[in-house]
Design an enzyme around this catalytic site. Sequence first.
Site, PDB file in Angstrom:
ATOM      1  CG  HIS A 106      10.844  -4.411 -62.018  1.00  0.00           C
ATOM      2  ND1 HIS A 106      11.606  -3.437 -62.613  1.00  0.00           N
ATOM      3  CD2 HIS A 106       9.930  -3.752 -61.250  1.00  0.00           C
ATOM      4  CE1 HIS A 106      11.191  -2.240 -62.227  1.00  0.00           C
ATOM      5  NE2 HIS A 106      10.174  -2.399 -61.409  1.00  0.00           N
ATOM      6  CD  GLN A 130       2.851  -1.108 -58.943  1.00  0.00           C
ATOM      7  OE1 GLN A 130       3.277  -1.526 -60.011  1.00  0.00           O
ATOM      8  NE2 GLN A 130       3.584  -1.101 -57.842  1.00  0.00           N
ATOM      9  CG  ASP A 141       9.592   2.772 -58.432  1.00  0.00           C
ATOM     10  OD1 ASP A 141      10.770   3.023 -58.732  1.00  0.00           O
ATOM     11  OD2 ASP A 141       8.997   1.760 -58.843  1.00  0.00           O
ATOM     12  CD  GLU A 187       5.123   1.991 -59.020  1.00  0.00           C
ATOM     13  OE1 GLU A 187       6.008   1.287 -58.516  1.00  0.00           O
ATOM     14  OE2 GLU A 187       4.811   1.942 -60.235  1.00  0.00           O
TER      15      GLU A 187
END
Length: 268
Positions: A46, A148, A176, A150
Amino acid sequence: MKPNTAKASLDAKKKLLGCWLQLVNPVVGEMMGLGGYDFVLIDLEHGLGTIPDAANVMRAVRGTGASSFVRVPTNDAITIRTLMDQGVDGIMVPMVETPEAARAVVQACRYPPKGVRGLAIGIVRGADYGMDDAYVETVDDHTVVICQIETVEGVRRAKEIAEVDGVDMLFVGRNDLAADSGHILDLDHPEVEAMTDEVMAVAHAAGKTVGTVPSAGRNWQKLLSDGFDLVIPSSDISILRSFGQEEVAAFRTATNQGKQSKPVARGY
C-alpha cells in the site's frame, strides 16, 4: 551478516513494537529506528515505494539497531528473492490462505534444496557483496518469514499454514479480515475478534509467533497483554497526520479562530 535484532528478540520471547513505512523514505526509516522501534515495516503493498526504494531504507535503518521488514504486494517469488538479495530482515506476504501458498513464500526465501532462491552471493547486498563467507549457512536463521491471515479462508486454514516449516509468524490483517467477513471497518466485531484470537491460538500451538494491528476497542497494550508477540500501531503517515491535526486544532483554539473538527482517522 548484520544480526537481526528483531528475530533475536522474538526468539527470546520478547514483545516487539514496529512502525509501518508507507512513504518508503530513508530519512524517515532512520528516524524511526533511532527513535527506538524494534523494526520498521516497509510497505510495498500500500505504500509509495519500489524495491530500490526499500533497499535504500534498509541501508538507512541498518545503523540504528532496528530491523527492516518488507511487506511485498503479493506472493511473488521474484520480488521476494530480490528483496532477500538486498538483505531484508523479514518478509511479510499478504493474503496467505493455504499451506501451499505459505510453502511458496518459504521456498522463495531459501536456497536449494530447501527453496528456489537463485545464488549470487558474490554481488548481493545481503551477503555484503561477497564479503560474508558464512552468509549461505546463516541467512535462514536471520530471516523472519511472516504470512498474513486476512480472510475467512485464511483463518480456516491457519493451523495448516502455521505448521509449514519455515513460517515464523502469522500476522492477522484485521482490516481485511473484517471486510472479508462482512464487517468492513468494524475490527471489534465479535466475529472478527473471535477469528483474531483463533489465529493467535493456532500460531502459538504450532510454536510460531503472532502479530497484528490495534483497533479502537483493542489497543496495542491490550493486544500484547492478550498474548500477541508483535504489534504495529502506527505508520509514518498516521504519525504525521495525527500530530498535524492536533497541532492545527490547538492553534485554532488558541487564536479563537474556531476549533477545527478532526476527521475520523481509520487504521494505521
